[in-house]
Design a protein around this motif. Structure first.
Motif, PDB file in Angstrom:
ATOM      1  N   THR A  85      20.364  37.933  56.381  1.00  0.00           N
ATOM      2  CA  THR A  85      19.961  36.899  55.429  1.00  0.00           C
ATOM      3  C   THR A  85      21.029  35.830  55.221  1.00  0.00           C
ATOM      4  N   HIS A  86      22.196  36.068  55.762  1.00  0.00           N
ATOM      5  CA  HIS A  86      23.325  35.175  55.477  1.00  0.00           C
ATOM      6  C   HIS A  86      23.130  33.789  56.080  1.00  0.00           C
ATOM      7  N   ALA A  87      22.602  33.723  57.296  1.00  0.00           N
ATOM      8  CA  ALA A  87      22.429  32.419  57.950  1.00  0.00           C
ATOM      9  C   ALA A  87      21.530  31.502  57.132  1.00  0.00           C
ATOM     10  N   SER A  88      20.470  32.053  56.575  1.00  0.00           N
ATOM     11  CA  SER A  88      19.567  31.235  55.757  1.00  0.00           C
ATOM     12  C   SER A  88      20.266  30.722  54.516  1.00  0.00           C
ATOM     13  N   ARG A  89      21.117  31.555  53.919  1.00  0.00           N
ATOM     14  CA  ARG A  89      21.862  31.111  52.741  1.00  0.00           C
ATOM     15  C   ARG A  89      22.852  30.004  53.102  1.00  0.00           C
ATOM     16  N   VAL A  90      23.469  30.127  54.267  1.00  0.00           N
ATOM     17  CA  VAL A  90      24.401  29.093  54.726  1.00  0.00           C
ATOM     18  C   VAL A  90      23.674  27.760  54.906  1.00  0.00           C
ATOM     19  N   CYS A  91      22.512  27.808  55.538  1.00  0.00           N
ATOM     20  CA  CYS A  91      21.758  26.575  55.773  1.00  0.00           C
ATOM     21  C   CYS A  91      21.308  25.937  54.464  1.00  0.00           C
ATOM     22  N   ALA A  92      20.900  26.762  53.513  1.00  0.00           N
ATOM     23  CA  ALA A  92      20.474  26.229  52.211  1.00  0.00           C
ATOM     24  C   ALA A  92      21.640  25.572  51.478  1.00  0.00           C
ATOM     25  N   ARG A  93      22.806  26.222  51.508  1.00  0.00           N
ATOM     26  CA  ARG A  93      23.978  25.637  50.845  1.00  0.00           C
ATOM     27  C   ARG A  93      24.433  24.371  51.577  1.00  0.00           C
ATOM     28  N   ALA A  94      24.367  24.377  52.891  1.00  0.00           N
ATOM     29  CA  ALA A  94      24.748  23.192  53.658  1.00  0.00           C
ATOM     30  C   ALA A  94      23.866  22.007  53.289  1.00  0.00           C
ATOM     31  N   PHE A  95      22.577  22.244  53.088  1.00  0.00           N
ATOM     32  CA  PHE A  95      21.678  21.172  52.666  1.00  0.00           C
ATOM     33  C   PHE A  95      22.127  20.593  51.328  1.00  0.00           C
ATOM     34  N   GLU A 118      19.835  24.464  60.895  1.00  0.00           N
ATOM     35  CA  GLU A 118      18.730  25.420  60.853  1.00  0.00           C
ATOM     36  C   GLU A 118      19.170  26.771  61.400  1.00  0.00           C
ATOM     37  N   THR A 119      18.312  27.761  61.183  1.00  0.00           N
ATOM     38  CA  THR A 119      18.556  29.097  61.721  1.00  0.00           C
ATOM     39  C   THR A 119      17.792  29.290  63.017  1.00  0.00           C
ATOM     40  N   SER A 120      18.199  30.298  63.763  1.00  0.00           N
ATOM     41  CA  SER A 120      17.441  30.719  64.940  1.00  0.00           C
ATOM     42  C   SER A 120      17.666  32.214  65.127  1.00  0.00           C
ATOM     43  N   GLY A 121      17.055  32.768  66.165  1.00  0.00           N
ATOM     44  CA  GLY A 121      17.144  34.204  66.394  1.00  0.00           C
ATOM     45  C   GLY A 121      15.913  34.922  65.884  1.00  0.00           C
ATOM     46  N   PRO A 122      15.650  36.120  66.389  1.00  0.00           N
ATOM     47  CA  PRO A 122      14.436  36.853  66.017  1.00  0.00           C
ATOM     48  C   PRO A 122      14.350  37.192  64.537  1.00  0.00           C
ATOM     49  N   GLU A 123      15.499  37.278  63.860  1.00  0.00           N
ATOM     50  CA  GLU A 123      15.499  37.562  62.427  1.00  0.00           C
ATOM     51  C   GLU A 123      16.212  36.455  61.648  1.00  0.00           C
ATOM     52  N   SER A 124      16.253  35.246  62.236  1.00  0.00           N
ATOM     53  CA  SER A 124      16.915  34.088  61.606  1.00  0.00           C
ATOM     54  C   SER A 124      18.347  34.416  61.217  1.00  0.00           C
ATOM     55  N   GLU A 125      19.022  35.147  62.072  1.00  0.00           N
ATOM     56  CA  GLU A 125      20.370  35.609  61.771  1.00  0.00           C
ATOM     57  C   GLU A 125      21.465  34.688  62.307  1.00  0.00           C
ATOM     58  N   LEU A 152      33.371  20.792  58.523  1.00  0.00           N
ATOM     59  CA  LEU A 152      34.003  21.136  57.255  1.00  0.00           C
ATOM     60  C   LEU A 152      32.961  21.560  56.225  1.00  0.00           C
ATOM     61  N   VAL A 153      31.823  20.865  56.208  1.00  0.00           N
ATOM     62  CA  VAL A 153      30.735  21.261  55.303  1.00  0.00           C
ATOM     63  C   VAL A 153      30.237  22.648  55.664  1.00  0.00           C
ATOM     64  N   LEU A 154      30.076  22.916  56.951  1.00  0.00           N
ATOM     65  CA  LEU A 154      29.625  24.245  57.386  1.00  0.00           C
ATOM     66  C   LEU A 154      30.607  25.319  56.948  1.00  0.00           C
ATOM     67  N   ALA A 155      31.905  25.066  57.142  1.00  0.00           N
ATOM     68  CA  ALA A 155      32.914  26.051  56.745  1.00  0.00           C
ATOM     69  C   ALA A 155      32.822  26.324  55.233  1.00  0.00           C
ATOM     70  N   ARG A 156      32.613  25.278  54.464  1.00  0.00           N
ATOM     71  CA  ARG A 156      32.489  25.456  53.014  1.00  0.00           C
ATOM     72  C   ARG A 156      31.244  26.251  52.671  1.00  0.00           C
ATOM     73  N   ALA A 157      30.132  25.958  53.365  1.00  0.00           N
ATOM     74  CA  ALA A 157      28.882  26.675  53.095  1.00  0.00           C
ATOM     75  C   ALA A 157      29.012  28.155  53.424  1.00  0.00           C
ATOM     76  N   VAL A 158      29.708  28.473  54.520  1.00  0.00           N
ATOM     77  CA  VAL A 158      29.928  29.880  54.869  1.00  0.00           C
ATOM     78  C   VAL A 158      30.774  30.566  53.787  1.00  0.00           C
ATOM     79  N   ALA A 159      31.848  29.891  53.383  1.00  0.00           N
ATOM     80  CA  ALA A 159      32.731  30.481  52.382  1.00  0.00           C
ATOM     81  C   ALA A 159      32.033  30.708  51.052  1.00  0.00           C
ATOM     82  N   GLU A 160      31.188  29.755  50.663  1.00  0.00           N
ATOM     83  CA  GLU A 160      30.545  29.842  49.357  1.00  0.00           C
ATOM     84  C   GLU A 160      29.338  30.769  49.330  1.00  0.00           C
ATOM     85  N   THR A 161      28.925  31.267  50.476  1.00  0.00           N
ATOM     86  CA  THR A 161      27.784  32.206  50.527  1.00  0.00           C
ATOM     87  C   THR A 161      28.215  33.588  50.973  1.00  0.00           C
ATOM     88  N   ALA A 162      29.510  33.772  51.194  1.00  0.00           N
ATOM     89  CA  ALA A 162      30.020  35.073  51.667  1.00  0.00           C
ATOM     90  C   ALA A 162      29.780  36.155  50.634  1.00  0.00           C
TER      91      ALA A 162
END
Length: 422
Positions: free
Chosen positions: A368-378, A385-392, A412-422
């Motif tokens: 579920t983490h990838a979806s949270r990263v994409c939402a925070r990045a937005f 966006e996500t991809s993979g059979p389980e949007s991982e 840099l935005v992506l790095a922040r989104a990953v950090a803030e959803t960890a």
């Protein structure tokens, strides 16, 4: 206290529940330029999705837009079925001179309906007609389109279920590294081909993506692709490379299979072949495979002349020399370094980094983490966006024209989104 509830928008009231991207990106976009999109209130997003790969040269590319406007201003043909037009001639001549001949390819060009799925359907139909056999082999986690034939060679269970009917005449095989390097390449595939009791009749063709974009940014090794090409030759199967998303320079070279040094029998192109996001698709095949009868496979919108105009301008602008390929590979190294830094900082969360050119994936252990990263990045002003059979997997598809500063900004935005959803 009285609370008021916002009236449902026309999108919610009138548009089908099938809509998807707009759910993850709740904005009403109004204009776009280069690597940026703007909503109706003027808020800006950096676009690292690029129309699912349909905008390799960015939004409203100025050179392509000028060519299109000039063509429309002089009342150039917009709809021409498969009639001969000046726009089509210019595209064919430019495609031959800048793409096919420099690569030693003599493939015929077929204009299908306007989508990648149309190009895939034509490829499957042609392979079966040429070989007189029904079965086509595809690979685990493949994605080839949403029409029935294309779904039959697609791996995703959710998308396949939408067909509502049996999806037949296809057999899946393991994609590269499906067993984590513990099984010899093509061991199962070749064993089935050679065993008269396996239940696998001789296939007409094999269809493959060199990089599985929707499947999770799974990158096939050049040696695996060469082995597949050799297997197809030995067993009299046509090799179809689906370059709908990974073609037109996405991985560096114009065709994604060039790195492996193979020459497919059939190639499908769409998405960025028009250069401007206009619908256009091609199926390319060796001359000896051109066994079509006139009108045997057609489509009302296969002659999208405005798309021919922008496609020609894109080829002239970006593929007359080798600079686009070099630039894409260099910027891809920049993206890879940033993603590996993110992975190193978040080793417990990140399962892997993979990609080529300017298509990259960041996989997470928590599905579920990838979806949270994409939402925070937005929320932070980045479209991914996500991809993979389980949007991982978080998938990055920035326009090839994205500047180094824009790449750094988005990463840099992506790095922040990953950090803030960890």
């Amino acid at each position: 206290m009285t609370t008021t509830t916002a009236e449902p928008s026309v999108f919610e009231v009138l548009e089908s529940e099938v809509r998807s991207y707009c759910r993850g990106w709740p904005a009403v976009f109004d204009r776009a330029e280069g690597s940026r999109m703007y909503d109706e209130d003027g808020r800006v997003w950096l676009d690292f999705f690029a129309g699912a790969g349909a905008l390799n040269y960015g939004h409203n590319n100025k050179v392509l837009k000028r060519a299109l406007l000039d063509y429309l201003e002089r009342d150039g043909v917009t709809h021409g079925l498969d009639m001969s037009t000046t726009a089509k001639r210019a595209f064919l001549e430019t495609f031959r001179d800048l793409v096919l001949e420099p690569r030693g390819l003599d493939h015929k060009v077929m204009f299908t309906g306007p989508t990648g799925a149309n190009a895939v359907e034509a490829a499957l139909k042609l392979a079966r007609k040429v070989k007189g056999r029904e079965t086509v082999v595809s690979f685990t986690n493949a994605f080839h389109g949403m029409s029935l034939g294309a779904l039959a060679v697609t791996g995703n269970a959710f998308k396949r279920a939408g067909a509502g009917v049996p999806l037949v005449h296809s057999v899946p095989m393991p994609f590269d590294d499906y067993f984590g390097g513990t099984v010899e390449d093509f061991l199962w595939f070749e064993r089935l081909l050679g065993d008269r009791g396996s239940g696998l009749g001789r296939p007409a063709a094999v269809i493959v993506e060199t990089v599985q974009g929707e499947g999770g940014v799974n990158v096939a090794r050049p040696e695996w692709l060469r082995g597949l090409a050799d297997l197809c030759r030995r067993w009299d199967m046509l090799l179809i490379v689906d370059d709908v998303q990974m073609g037109c320079g996405r991985t560096g070279a114009f065709f994604s299979f060039e790195e492996a040094g193979i020459v497919p029998d059939v190639v499908t192109l769409a998405k960025s072949i028009s250069g401007y996001g206009l619908p256009m698709a091609l199926t390319l095949f060796r001359p000896e495979l051109d066994v079509w009868e006139p009108g045997e496979h057609n489509g009302t919108f296969r002659g999208n002349n405005p798309a021919f105009v922008t496609a020609t301008a894109a080829l002239d602008t970006y593929w007359a020399d080798g600079q686009t390929e070099k630039q894409t590979l260099a910027r891809g190294e920049r993206v890879e370094a940033a993603l590996r830094a993110i992975a190193a900082e978040h080793g417990d969360e990140v399962a892997g980094v993979r990609g080529r050119g300017l298509v990259w994936g960041l996989e997470f252990h928590d599905k579920t983490h990838a979806s949270r990263v994409c939402a925070r990045a937005f929320e932070l002003g980045l479209l991914i966006e996500t991809s993979g059979p389980e949007s991982e997997v978080v998938k990055l598809l920035p326009p090839l024209t994205t500047t180094p500063d824009e790449l750094d900004e988005g990463l840099l935005v992506l790095a922040r989104a990953v950090a803030e959803t960890a």
